[in-house]
Design a protein around this motif. Structure first.
Motif: not given
Length: 207
Positions: A103-108, A115-117, A123-124
């Motif tokens: 659940k951790r957001p990351s570059f990967f 998800a680019n913007s 949102l992600l």
């Protein structure tokens, strides 16, 4: 998820958003599908599923009669799941991933989902935070070990050429969205809406 589909245009149709329910332990994807069917009140519904929701739509369509099944950034059978995910499922490697890591957001994670913007990344991040950890781990387990080899009738499959989670060379789709990633319902909504309208034009106004 409703957040991913908010830019899709279903005006003129009666829409029912199927709610994810808590998986039982243990529970197969087939058993789960039989429980969420209880939310469907329409005879011969049109099912539209995104990602894991598309796989679930396939399982539902194996149990009830449907008018049409439309998949977006998804898979029709277990053979369309990348082999490396299926190998990981057989070896149970995904069980080594903690809920916190998943659940951790990351570059990967942003790269995998496309998800680019900054708005897409936010949102992600929010969706990951809101997703129940038990459900997420169950869904990943179900995807990596999905053994459906049954071709569902009346299926129309929309897929992006830049989907990194389910690369398009693994799937046989009916419509390819150029440069579309796994989040293409957000950044390629206009093109997807055009495809959807063409597929649904004979059903507009139907309940």
């Amino acid at each position: 998820m409703k957040e991913f589909s908010k830019k899709l245009d279903f005006s003129g149709f009666h829409i029912t958003h199927i709610k994810w329910i808590d998986p039982q332990e243990p529970e197969t994807i087939e058993s789960y599908a039989s429980r969420i069917i209880l939310q469907i009140k329409t005879v011969k519904p049109i099912l539209i599923g995104l990602s894991f929701g598309g796989m679930m739509a396939v399982e539902v369509a194996k149990q009830i009669d449907t008018e049409k099944v439309i998949l977006i950034a998804s898979a029709k059978t277990g053979t369309e799941i990348p082999f490396y995910f299926r190998i990981a499922g057989q070896l149970r490697l995904h069980k080594l991933l903690s809920e916190k890591l998943l659940k951790r957001p990351s570059f990967f994670i942003n790269w995998m989902f496309g998800a680019n913007s900054e708005s897409e990344k936010r949102l992600l991040k929010q969706i990951l935070a809101d997703t129940d950890g038990t459900f997420l781990k169950w869904a990943i387990d179900s995807i990596t070990r999905w053994k459906n080899y049954t071709s569902t009738k009346n299926v129309f499959h929309i897929h992006g050429t830049h989907d990194k989670i389910l690369p398009d060379w693994f799937v046989k789709c009916d419509a390819r969205v150029k440069d579309g990633g796994h989040l293409m319902t957000l950044n390629k909504a206009e093109e997807i809406n055009s495809i959807l309208h063409q597929q649904l034009k004979n059903f507009r106004g139907a309940p």
